[in-house]
Design an enzyme around this catalytic site. Structure first.
Site, mmCIF file in Angstrom:
data_model
loop_
_atom_site.group_PDB
_atom_site.id
_atom_site.type_symbol
_atom_site.label_atom_id
_atom_site.label_comp_id
_atom_site.label_asym_id
_atom_site.label_seq_id
_atom_site.Cartn_x
_atom_site.Cartn_y
_atom_site.Cartn_z
ATOM 1 N N GLU A 1 0.834 -1.352 -0.125
ATOM 2 C CA GLU A 1 -0.038 -0.144 -0.124
ATOM 3 C C GLU A 1 0.785 1.254 0.006
ATOM 4 O O GLU A 1 1.643 1.284 0.762
ATOM 5 C CB GLU A 1 -0.906 -0.074 1.402
ATOM 6 N N LYS B 1 -9.886 2.098 -2.009
ATOM 7 C CA LYS B 1 -10.137 1.723 -0.708
ATOM 8 C C LYS B 1 -11.466 2.087 0.031
ATOM 9 O O LYS B 1 -12.048 3.348 -0.037
ATOM 10 C CB LYS B 1 -8.998 2.282 0.030
ATOM 11 N N CYS C 1 -5.648 -2.786 2.667
ATOM 12 C CA CYS C 1 -5.160 -2.678 4.161
ATOM 13 C C CYS C 1 -6.476 -2.801 5.093
ATOM 14 O O CYS C 1 -6.927 -3.835 5.426
ATOM 15 C CB CYS C 1 -4.393 -1.381 4.628
#
Length: 294
Positions: free
Chosen positions: A43, A116, A153
């Site tokens: 990331e 995300k 994440c």
């Protein structure tokens, strides 16, 4: 393609975005030489982790997608014939930014992007300051190695993200990550936190009968010398569809993990442990609505 290798790049970042990109390109090339058909980077790999503090100047690190990073990685993808997952700080428009993973195909083109969906806001993880939540939903991408899913994440803690991506056909879920310990907490909570992180992602593999890859950064980072810093714990890993970890990186060193994915294992596990078959979506309407928001 039933069997193929994936390369998981566990990197130590510097304050120089150009140097980080050059390292990423070299690691993609190295993974390709070891037979990888697909390579995933960590990331926000181009910079030190910006979420450690809220600073409007750090928005200057963002870039368009497609943009300079996807162009550089697209060249190496085309030269080596590999797919690259490139997680980037996306500048979508003036004042509008996302934490984004670009899927670059073996021809060097951006096949699609994932933004995300779950954005954290914790001490030294102030991502809500920088990133607008994703507006594209959970996505699977068709590639020459079959459908793959990319999440990022904080998404890794949410079973619905994994399930919805798997239901779109993804045989393998990739989680580019930047997760580590607060120095003051490591002694007391560090082992528990690492175990929880591994366990939740292994559970996604088991519950959905698919492969799961977590790709973390490594090393201690103190952004511009400020704050207490974060110790990113590495431990990138690949788990098979029953949660067995087939490859794992160290806690404190850079590593290139190259491991084989066998898609026949997806069919085998789902036949014997049919968790997708036995879902009861008809019962979802009975959940406590206090935990839902519009």
């Amino acid at each position: 393609m039933t069997k193929f290798k994936v390369g998981l790049v566990q990197m130590r970042m510097s304050a120089d975005p150009a140097a980080n990109l050059a390292k990423a390109v070299a690691q993609v090339q190295a993974a390709a030489k070891q037979g990888s058909a697909l390579v995933c980077l960590p990331e926000l790999f181009r910079t030190l982790y910006i979420g450690q503090r809220q600073d409007p100047e750090l928005f200057n690190l963002a870039e368009p997608v497609p943009g300079p990073s996807t162009e550089a990685l697209g060249r190496v993808a085309r030269e080596t014939g590999v797919i690259v997952i490139a997680p980037l700080f996306e500048r979508r428009a003036a004042g509008l930014y996302h934490n984004t993973a670009a899927v670059i195909d073996e021809g060097g083109k951006v096949k699609g992007i994932y933004r995300k969906m779950h954005i954290p806001d914790d001490p030294a993880y102030y991502e809500k300051y920088y990133f607008t939540p994703g507006d594209l939903g959970f996505r699977a991408f068709d590639t020459h190695v079959g459908p793959i899913g990319t999440l990022i994440c904080w998404d890794q803690w949410y079973p619905e993200g994994a399930r919805l991506t798997a239901l779109q056909g993804a045989n393998i879920l990739f989680y580019p990550t930047a997760i580590g310990w607060h120095p003051a907490e490591k002694a007391q909570y560090g082992a528990q936190q690492l175990d929880a992180w591994r366990t939740i992602q292994r559970s996604h593999a088991i519950a959905n009968g698919c492969w799961v890859a977590a790709v973390n950064r490594v090393g201690f980072e103190k952004l511009d010398g400020q704050g207490a810093g974060l110790e990113f714990w590495g431990h990138s890993f690949l788990a098979d569809p029953f949660g067995f970890v087939v490859a794992e990186g160290p806690a404190d060193q850079e590593a290139l993990l190259v491991a084989e994915v066998d898609l026949a294992r997806v069919e085998e596990v789902r036949r014997n442990w049919p968790f997708l078959r036995d879902r009861r979506t008809d019962a979802y309407g009975g959940i406590d609505r206090r935990f839902l928001t519009d």
